[in-house]
Design a protein around this motif. Structure first.
Motif, PDB file in Angstrom:
ATOM      1  N   ILE A 128      64.858  88.271  43.121  1.00  0.00           N
ATOM      2  CA  ILE A 128      65.416  87.151  42.352  1.00  0.00           C
ATOM      3  C   ILE A 128      65.979  86.153  43.353  1.00  0.00           C
ATOM      4  N   TYR A 129      65.562  84.876  43.209  1.00  0.00           N
ATOM      5  CA  TYR A 129      66.032  83.840  44.134  1.00  0.00           C
ATOM      6  C   TYR A 129      67.526  83.752  44.142  1.00  0.00           C
ATOM      7  N   THR A 130      68.110  83.567  45.307  1.00  0.00           N
ATOM      8  CA  THR A 130      67.524  83.438  46.620  1.00  0.00           C
ATOM      9  C   THR A 130      67.681  84.740  47.400  1.00  0.00           C
ATOM     10  N   PRO A 133      55.590  96.608  32.402  1.00  0.00           N
ATOM     11  CA  PRO A 133      55.559  97.500  33.560  1.00  0.00           C
ATOM     12  C   PRO A 133      55.707  98.960  33.123  1.00  0.00           C
ATOM     13  N   ALA A 134      55.224  99.880  33.947  1.00  0.00           N
ATOM     14  CA  ALA A 134      55.417 101.303  33.686  1.00  0.00           C
ATOM     15  C   ALA A 134      56.892 101.665  33.837  1.00  0.00           C
ATOM     16  N   ARG A 135      57.544 101.044  34.836  1.00  0.00           N
ATOM     17  CA  ARG A 135      58.952 101.315  35.108  1.00  0.00           C
ATOM     18  C   ARG A 135      59.536 100.145  35.880  1.00  0.00           C
ATOM     19  N   VAL A 136      60.788  99.826  35.578  1.00  0.00           N
ATOM     20  CA  VAL A 136      61.527  98.811  36.331  1.00  0.00           C
ATOM     21  C   VAL A 136      62.837  99.450  36.771  1.00  0.00           C
ATOM     22  N   ARG A 137      63.079  99.396  38.080  1.00  0.00           N
ATOM     23  CA  ARG A 137      64.357  99.863  38.617  1.00  0.00           C
ATOM     24  C   ARG A 137      65.029  98.692  39.314  1.00  0.00           C
ATOM     25  N   LEU A 138      66.338  98.782  39.428  1.00  0.00           N
ATOM     26  CA  LEU A 138      67.128  97.702  40.002  1.00  0.00           C
ATOM     27  C   LEU A 138      67.796  98.152  41.287  1.00  0.00           C
ATOM     28  N   ALA A 139      67.722  97.282  42.308  1.00  0.00           N
ATOM     29  CA  ALA A 139      68.433  97.492  43.563  1.00  0.00           C
ATOM     30  C   ALA A 139      69.247  96.238  43.857  1.00  0.00           C
ATOM     31  N   ALA A 140      70.471  96.435  44.333  1.00  0.00           N
ATOM     32  CA  ALA A 140      71.350  95.315  44.686  1.00  0.00           C
ATOM     33  C   ALA A 140      72.053  95.644  45.995  1.00  0.00           C
ATOM     34  N   ILE A 153      70.217  89.754  35.581  1.00  0.00           N
ATOM     35  CA  ILE A 153      69.241  90.840  35.462  1.00  0.00           C
ATOM     36  C   ILE A 153      68.622  90.841  34.069  1.00  0.00           C
ATOM     37  N   ARG A 154      69.416  90.588  33.041  1.00  0.00           N
ATOM     38  CA  ARG A 154      68.874  90.495  31.683  1.00  0.00           C
ATOM     39  C   ARG A 154      67.833  89.390  31.618  1.00  0.00           C
ATOM     40  N   ALA A 155      68.135  88.259  32.222  1.00  0.00           N
ATOM     41  CA  ALA A 155      67.190  87.141  32.241  1.00  0.00           C
ATOM     42  C   ALA A 155      65.922  87.526  33.000  1.00  0.00           C
ATOM     43  N   ALA A 156      66.078  88.219  34.122  1.00  0.00           N
ATOM     44  CA  ALA A 156      64.919  88.633  34.918  1.00  0.00           C
ATOM     45  C   ALA A 156      64.036  89.603  34.138  1.00  0.00           C
ATOM     46  N   LEU A 157      64.627  90.522  33.414  1.00  0.00           N
ATOM     47  CA  LEU A 157      63.843  91.461  32.608  1.00  0.00           C
ATOM     48  C   LEU A 157      63.077  90.730  31.511  1.00  0.00           C
ATOM     49  N   ASN A 158      63.739  89.786  30.865  1.00  0.00           N
ATOM     50  CA  ASN A 158      63.049  89.002  29.833  1.00  0.00           C
ATOM     51  C   ASN A 158      61.840  88.275  30.415  1.00  0.00           C
ATOM     52  N   GLU A 159      62.025  87.645  31.573  1.00  0.00           N
ATOM     53  CA  GLU A 159      60.923  86.922  32.193  1.00  0.00           C
ATOM     54  C   GLU A 159      59.819  87.879  32.645  1.00  0.00           C
ATOM     55  N   LEU A 160      60.190  88.980  33.247  1.00  0.00           N
ATOM     56  CA  LEU A 160      59.215  89.948  33.735  1.00  0.00           C
ATOM     57  C   LEU A 160      58.305  90.437  32.602  1.00  0.00           C
ATOM     58  N   ARG A 170      52.743  98.656  36.126  1.00  0.00           N
ATOM     59  CA  ARG A 170      53.197  98.718  37.525  1.00  0.00           C
ATOM     60  C   ARG A 170      54.609  99.295  37.626  1.00  0.00           C
ATOM     61  N   ASP A 171      54.860 100.007  38.725  1.00  0.00           N
ATOM     62  CA  ASP A 171      56.209 100.440  39.087  1.00  0.00           C
ATOM     63  C   ASP A 171      56.841  99.275  39.831  1.00  0.00           C
ATOM     64  N   ILE A 172      57.933  98.743  39.289  1.00  0.00           N
ATOM     65  CA  ILE A 172      58.554  97.543  39.866  1.00  0.00           C
ATOM     66  C   ILE A 172      59.986  97.837  40.284  1.00  0.00           C
ATOM     67  N   LEU A 173      60.328  97.374  41.480  1.00  0.00           N
ATOM     68  CA  LEU A 173      61.700  97.419  41.954  1.00  0.00           C
ATOM     69  C   LEU A 173      62.203  95.983  41.994  1.00  0.00           C
ATOM     70  N   LEU A 174      63.149  95.682  41.128  1.00  0.00           N
ATOM     71  CA  LEU A 174      63.757  94.360  41.024  1.00  0.00           C
ATOM     72  C   LEU A 174      64.940  94.309  41.976  1.00  0.00           C
ATOM     73  N   LEU A 175      65.018  93.235  42.788  1.00  0.00           N
ATOM     74  CA  LEU A 175      66.084  93.132  43.784  1.00  0.00           C
ATOM     75  C   LEU A 175      66.930  91.889  43.579  1.00  0.00           C
ATOM     76  N   ASP A 176      68.249  92.087  43.657  1.00  0.00           N
ATOM     77  CA  ASP A 176      69.193  90.977  43.624  1.00  0.00           C
ATOM     78  C   ASP A 176      70.240  91.244  44.693  1.00  0.00           C
TER      79      ASP A 176
END
Length: 161
Positions: A27-29, A109-116, A96-103, A81-87
């Motif tokens: 997620i930018y930036t 995706p098969a799975r979305v995990r979050l890393a910060a 993150i809610r906005a990112a999930l909606n856009e994604l 796809r297995d996706i790792l979302l990074l912020d």
């Protein structure tokens, strides 16, 4: 906090949990910077996806559009796809809610995990990161910003709002 040490801790936690087919989406930036470095360090082949959630934010009408809106680019198939979302900094959970909606507009995706890099507390939504460099609670009157120098080194700046 030492941003480079936090990145090393985050990379170590993520390393065992990703496969060669995992797609990183930043997620930018700051999240984009983290995703790009993680891709290199983990030797992943899939190109990094980048996301600007400006149009998906629930406070869009209140704060308006950022002047430097970037284009979302997901150069891979999202479906299945297995996706790792990074912020960089996890705070209220609204980004993150906005990112999930856009994604999910791009597929399921098969799975979305979050890393910060940092979880600063102050959640307003039931969102939690699976991987965190460190928890660093801050009062609402302060914020923390990830920066990157020309050599790609991370640092953090604490601001009094």
């Amino acid at each position: 906090p030492d941003a480079e040490a936090l990145f090393a801790a985050l990379a170590q936690k993520v390393r065992a949990a990703v496969s060669p087919d995992t797609a990183l989406v930043g997620i930018y930036t700051g999240g984009v910077w983290l995703a790009q470095r993680l891709k290199r360090e983990l030797g992943l082949a899939t190109p990094v996806g980048t996301m600007d959630v400006s149009f998906y934010r629930d406070d869009f009408e209140k704060i308006g559009l950022h002047k430097n809106v970037k284009r979302t680019d997901l150069p891979f198939e999202v479906e299945g796809r297995d996706i790792l979302l990074l912020d960089d900094v996890l705070y209220t959970g609204r980004t993150i809610r906005a990112a999930l909606n856009e994604l999910f507009d791009y597929g399921r995706p098969a799975r979305v995990r979050l890393a910060a890099l940092i979880d600063r507390g102050g959640r307003e939504l039931p969102i939690a990161a699976e991987f965190v460099g460190a928890e660093y609670p801050l009062p609402h009157s302060q914020s923390i910003e990830l920066t990157m120098d020309d050599g790609g080194k991370f640092s953090l700046k604490l601001h009094q709002d």
